[in-house]
Design a protein around this motif. Sequence first.
Motif, PDB file in Angstrom:
ATOM      1  N   GLY A   1      48.955  27.956  41.084  1.00  0.00           N
ATOM      2  CA  GLY A   1      48.049  26.874  41.431  1.00  0.00           C
ATOM      3  C   GLY A   1      46.810  27.453  42.085  1.00  0.00           C
ATOM      4  N   LYS A   2      46.492  26.990  43.285  1.00  0.00           N
ATOM      5  CA  LYS A   2      45.332  27.524  43.991  1.00  0.00           C
ATOM      6  C   LYS A   2      45.682  28.726  44.860  1.00  0.00           C
ATOM      7  CE  LYS A   2      45.704  24.307  47.920  1.00  0.00           C
ATOM      8  NZ  LYS A   2      45.001  23.262  48.686  1.00  0.00           N
ATOM      9  N   LYS A   3      46.964  29.040  44.950  1.00  0.00           N
ATOM     10  CA  LYS A   3      47.401  30.171  45.765  1.00  0.00           C
ATOM     11  C   LYS A   3      47.249  31.471  44.977  1.00  0.00           C
ATOM     12  CE  LYS A   3      51.355  32.007  48.345  1.00  0.00           C
ATOM     13  NZ  LYS A   3      52.800  31.815  48.675  1.00  0.00           N
ATOM     14  N   GLN A   4      46.646  32.464  45.632  1.00  0.00           N
ATOM     15  CA  GLN A   4      46.416  33.749  44.977  1.00  0.00           C
ATOM     16  C   GLN A   4      47.328  34.824  45.566  1.00  0.00           C
ATOM     17  OE1 GLN A   4      42.647  33.464  46.545  1.00  0.00           O
ATOM     18  NE2 GLN A   4      42.271  31.649  45.295  1.00  0.00           N
ATOM     19  N   GLU A   5      47.962  35.578  44.680  1.00  0.00           N
ATOM     20  CA  GLU A   5      48.821  36.680  45.102  1.00  0.00           C
ATOM     21  C   GLU A   5      48.183  37.965  44.602  1.00  0.00           C
ATOM     22  OE1 GLU A   5      52.097  35.285  42.844  1.00  0.00           O
ATOM     23  OE2 GLU A   5      52.933  34.090  44.476  1.00  0.00           O
ATOM     24  N   ALA A   6      47.670  38.777  45.510  1.00  0.00           N
ATOM     25  CA  ALA A   6      46.939  39.988  45.132  1.00  0.00           C
ATOM     26  C   ALA A   6      47.879  41.036  44.543  1.00  0.00           C
ATOM     27  CB  ALA A   6      46.209  40.560  46.344  1.00  0.00           C
TER      28      ALA A   6
ATOM     29  N   ILE B   1      36.491  46.233  38.104  1.00  0.00           N
ATOM     30  CA  ILE B   1      37.658  45.429  38.482  1.00  0.00           C
ATOM     31  C   ILE B   1      37.987  45.720  39.937  1.00  0.00           C
ATOM     32  CG2 ILE B   1      40.042  44.855  37.959  1.00  0.00           C
ATOM     33  CD1 ILE B   1      38.029  44.232  35.708  1.00  0.00           C
ATOM     34  N   SER B   2      37.777  44.740  40.804  1.00  0.00           N
ATOM     35  CA  SER B   2      38.027  44.953  42.233  1.00  0.00           C
ATOM     36  C   SER B   2      39.395  44.422  42.622  1.00  0.00           C
ATOM     37  CB  SER B   2      36.929  44.289  43.074  1.00  0.00           C
ATOM     38  OG  SER B   2      36.815  42.914  42.741  1.00  0.00           O
ATOM     39  N   THR B   3      39.589  43.114  42.516  1.00  0.00           N
ATOM     40  CA  THR B   3      40.859  42.515  42.920  1.00  0.00           C
ATOM     41  C   THR B   3      41.472  41.748  41.762  1.00  0.00           C
ATOM     42  OG1 THR B   3      39.943  42.218  45.140  1.00  0.00           O
ATOM     43  CG2 THR B   3      41.995  41.085  44.641  1.00  0.00           C
ATOM     44  N   ILE B   4      42.764  41.953  41.568  1.00  0.00           N
ATOM     45  CA  ILE B   4      43.526  41.235  40.546  1.00  0.00           C
ATOM     46  C   ILE B   4      44.477  40.272  41.258  1.00  0.00           C
ATOM     47  CG2 ILE B   4      45.075  41.434  38.565  1.00  0.00           C
ATOM     48  CD1 ILE B   4      44.159  44.365  38.317  1.00  0.00           C
TER      49      ILE B   4
ATOM     50  N   GLY C   1      50.248  44.112  33.599  1.00  0.00           N
ATOM     51  CA  GLY C   1      50.616  44.746  32.345  1.00  0.00           C
ATOM     52  C   GLY C   1      50.344  43.918  31.113  1.00  0.00           C
ATOM     53  N   ALA C   2      50.592  44.534  29.967  1.00  0.00           N
ATOM     54  CA  ALA C   2      50.359  43.892  28.675  1.00  0.00           C
ATOM     55  C   ALA C   2      51.182  42.615  28.547  1.00  0.00           C
ATOM     56  CB  ALA C   2      50.712  44.858  27.547  1.00  0.00           C
ATOM     57  N   GLY C   3      50.547  41.560  28.052  1.00  0.00           N
ATOM     58  CA  GLY C   3      51.217  40.287  27.845  1.00  0.00           C
ATOM     59  C   GLY C   3      51.198  39.376  29.048  1.00  0.00           C
ATOM     60  N   ASP C   4      50.806  39.893  30.215  1.00  0.00           N
ATOM     61  CA  ASP C   4      50.836  39.096  31.435  1.00  0.00           C
ATOM     62  C   ASP C   4      49.508  38.371  31.639  1.00  0.00           C
ATOM     63  OD1 ASP C   4      51.921  37.999  33.681  1.00  0.00           O
ATOM     64  OD2 ASP C   4      52.369  39.892  34.674  1.00  0.00           O
ATOM     65  N   MET C   5      49.534  37.403  32.540  1.00  0.00           N
ATOM     66  CA  MET C   5      48.344  36.614  32.856  1.00  0.00           C
ATOM     67  C   MET C   5      48.031  36.711  34.334  1.00  0.00           C
ATOM     68  SD  MET C   5      48.856  33.095  30.704  1.00  0.00           S
ATOM     69  CE  MET C   5      48.933  33.086  28.918  1.00  0.00           C
ATOM     70  N   GLY C   6      46.749  36.639  34.657  1.00  0.00           N
ATOM     71  CA  GLY C   6      46.323  36.687  36.050  1.00  0.00           C
ATOM     72  C   GLY C   6      44.898  36.207  36.178  1.00  0.00           C
ATOM     73  N   ALA C   7      44.240  36.649  37.242  1.00  0.00           N
ATOM     74  CA  ALA C   7      42.854  36.240  37.484  1.00  0.00           C
ATOM     75  C   ALA C   7      42.087  37.396  38.090  1.00  0.00           C
ATOM     76  CB  ALA C   7      42.805  35.025  38.407  1.00  0.00           C
ATOM     77  N   LEU C   8      40.808  37.468  37.764  1.00  0.00           N
ATOM     78  CA  LEU C   8      39.912  38.487  38.304  1.00  0.00           C
ATOM     79  C   LEU C   8      38.801  37.799  39.072  1.00  0.00           C
ATOM     80  CD1 LEU C   8      39.554  40.794  35.150  1.00  0.00           C
ATOM     81  CD2 LEU C   8      41.204  41.003  37.017  1.00  0.00           C
ATOM     82  N   ALA C   9      38.491  38.336  40.245  1.00  0.00           N
ATOM     83  CA  ALA C   9      37.423  37.766  41.067  1.00  0.00           C
ATOM     84  C   ALA C   9      36.210  38.688  41.068  1.00  0.00           C
ATOM     85  CB  ALA C   9      37.922  37.553  42.496  1.00  0.00           C
ATOM     86  N   LYS C  10      35.062  38.079  41.319  1.00  0.00           N
ATOM     87  CA  LYS C  10      33.817  38.800  41.561  1.00  0.00           C
ATOM     88  C   LYS C  10      33.332  39.619  40.367  1.00  0.00           C
ATOM     89  CE  LYS C  10      34.887  39.028  46.490  1.00  0.00           C
ATOM     90  NZ  LYS C  10      35.158  39.870  47.666  1.00  0.00           N
ATOM     91  N   LEU C  11      33.599  39.141  39.162  1.00  0.00           N
ATOM     92  CA  LEU C  11      32.983  39.760  37.989  1.00  0.00           C
ATOM     93  C   LEU C  11      31.558  39.219  37.889  1.00  0.00           C
ATOM     94  CD1 LEU C  11      35.825  39.657  35.300  1.00  0.00           C
ATOM     95  CD2 LEU C  11      35.300  41.431  36.980  1.00  0.00           C
ATOM     96  N   SER C  12      30.628  40.096  37.594  1.00  0.00           N
ATOM     97  CA  SER C  12      29.218  39.725  37.707  1.00  0.00           C
ATOM     98  C   SER C  12      28.676  38.954  36.517  1.00  0.00           C
ATOM     99  CB  SER C  12      28.368  40.985  37.921  1.00  0.00           C
ATOM    100  OG  SER C  12      28.540  41.887  36.835  1.00  0.00           O
ATOM    101  N   ASN C  13      29.193  39.243  35.319  1.00  0.00           N
ATOM    102  CA  ASN C  13      28.538  38.677  34.132  1.00  0.00           C
ATOM    103  C   ASN C  13      29.552  38.203  33.095  1.00  0.00           C
ATOM    104  OD1 ASN C  13      26.216  37.992  32.679  1.00  0.00           O
ATOM    105  ND2 ASN C  13      26.282  39.877  31.496  1.00  0.00           N
TER     106      ASN C  13
END
Length: 693
Positions: free
Chosen positions: A354-359, A346-349, A364-376
């Motif tokens: 929308g298309k805007k990313q907030e690093a 896990i590098s960056t969360i 935490g538990a129950g929350d939603m987000g996005a992970l970048a650069k996962l290989s598989n």
Amino acid sequence: MAVFNAKNIRNIAVIGHGGEGKTTLVEAILFNAKAIDRQGRVDDGNTTTDFDPEEINKKISISLAMANCVYKGTKFNFLDVPGFFDFEGEFVQAMAVADCALVVTGAGGNLTVGCEKALDYCVEHKIPTMIFVSDMDKENSNYFTTVEAIQAKYGTRIAPLMLPLMEGGKFKGYANIAEGKYYPVGAHGENGQDIPAALAGKFEEIGAVVQEKAAESDEELMEIFFENGALEAEQIVKGIKAGICDGSAIGVFGGSGLANQGVYNLMNNLIGFMPSPADVKPVKAHDEAGNEVEIVADEKAPVVLRVFKTIVDPFVGRMNLIKVMSGTLKSGTTIKNITKDSDEKISTIYFLKGKKQEATDTIGAGDMGALAKLSNTTTGDTLCEGKAVVLPEIKMPNPVLNMAVYATKKGDEDKIFAGLSKLKDEDISFTVVKNIETNEMLLCGVGETQLDILCRKLKNKFGVEAVLKEPRIAYRETIRKMAEAEGKHKKQSGGAGQFGVCSVRFEPGAADGEFEFVDAVVGGAVPRQFIPAVEKGLREAIKAGVLAGYPMVNLKATLFDGKYHPVDSKEIAFVSAAKLAYADGIAKAGPILLEPIYSLKITVPESFMGDILGDMNKRRGRVLGMEAVGGKQVISAECPLGEITKYATDLRSMTQGRGSYELEFARYEEVPATSVPKIIEDAKKFAAEKENA
């Protein structure tokens, strides 16, 4: 952004009919929560959750998008779901992780198809649900008739919690039924006033119904209601929230997303009535031994997260949208992808707007987000630390519309399929398969709009144009009677020649479709070494029938006589002789065409039964039976595939989008004589086009 406790999070799927204002409502909420500086408009192409070029161009949502904001100490994660039926896969992905649903419908005075389908899904799966009746700023809008239309199907489950005041067709304000307060438009849900006289009678009527609904959800409240004849505001909120959480109540609010009217009231009540990840039932999963386990939103538990969507960002690359089911995920850690049996760093969360990313470095538990650069990692995967658990599969709708995909420019075929492979990262609801019999590549999806947009994306993202055509039907040919024929191949051009003669009897074979070759030669009429050549020639010949060039099936061929030359006979001569015997013999053996027959299970409301049955008869279909299931009729039928190549579109049109169907191959049957000439003509045209290409 700070890490939020699960109790202070609301994960809300915004669903409903297309064009009813879902994206606009999310935009208004983000603006009110000061998550964005200005409220965009769908028509202007500048909303937060419709950022794909195709969405901006067509002015509809085509992909699930996520946006977050914080209001009164509560974090909202909104999943803006396309309402158009072709994008049902996006709906399924959103509902796999949403804790509750907000159904948006226009105030047109009716129950729209999209609203009905969304509510049916939520009721069936007991998903906590609220309704927002939008567009109340428009002329001829009618909140009450809209609510009544919804109540006509869903009965006392529907609890109107807002009472609008309309003057001269204008939305002037609303009464909050639970609070017993009135708010003028623009009051932001604060500094409530007494109920105006114009609403007093209706307020008393609806208030009594809501209080009774609140009392039903709790025995203690029921006793208070019977004893006092009424409930206090806090008790109403408690009871209605319990009903919403267990699926027995659906709260209704109203306003206008575009005019930002009644939206603050909705936001306050999303906090008050909708469950947090800590309030919902535990998610059932399975451990490595196959035992059922329950996952709860506990930040101290081992990390378990679900990937529910993948998007490809032009700058960041592939991003996986996730929900942390339990535990606290931190950047820099390594977590195991249980589905793929591989480790991921896990590098960056990111938190997405929308298309805007907030690093961020923690989620935490129950929350939603996005992970970048996962290989598989791809959509549907389960990632966790500690003991392995696997979350239930996200089941995509079955693709029911198949179209043959061709390159506009010759030689671009590989580019098209490479592009579709990359688009598959973002949309897992379509498939690309090769039909071995027709040698066509088929693009399979839920509807025409979905496939059309995939072609647009191919052009805009990968610079390659694709054209969709109706797929060829995999007809077959066979014979009805026995016939004998002699094939003679003789070639003399100086030097060693070629000579071979074979006599073959053709007759209908086994029904399993396999070709059967029998050697019945006696007396050495055809030498042993040349008999395999005869079989080889016949096996090559049956790849194309004599009527329209479709494969020959259910054929038995018996080699019973022949001639040879001690010098000129060669293997190639008997291969050619066998093909000549085939062409002559099959033409005399009563050749016929066979068409694929498919079994269908068509699910429609009772009111559309007559139209569906009449249409099926027109398509040469056979109705096998009908069964009532879940308030709808399930029609079992069989129909030739050639008659239902675009049935997905036709059924949607006949049932106003309320019908669905599943199909599977049943068998092959003889094509009626009246249909044969057109099939032969189409086959000749295709062969000519292929030759000239």
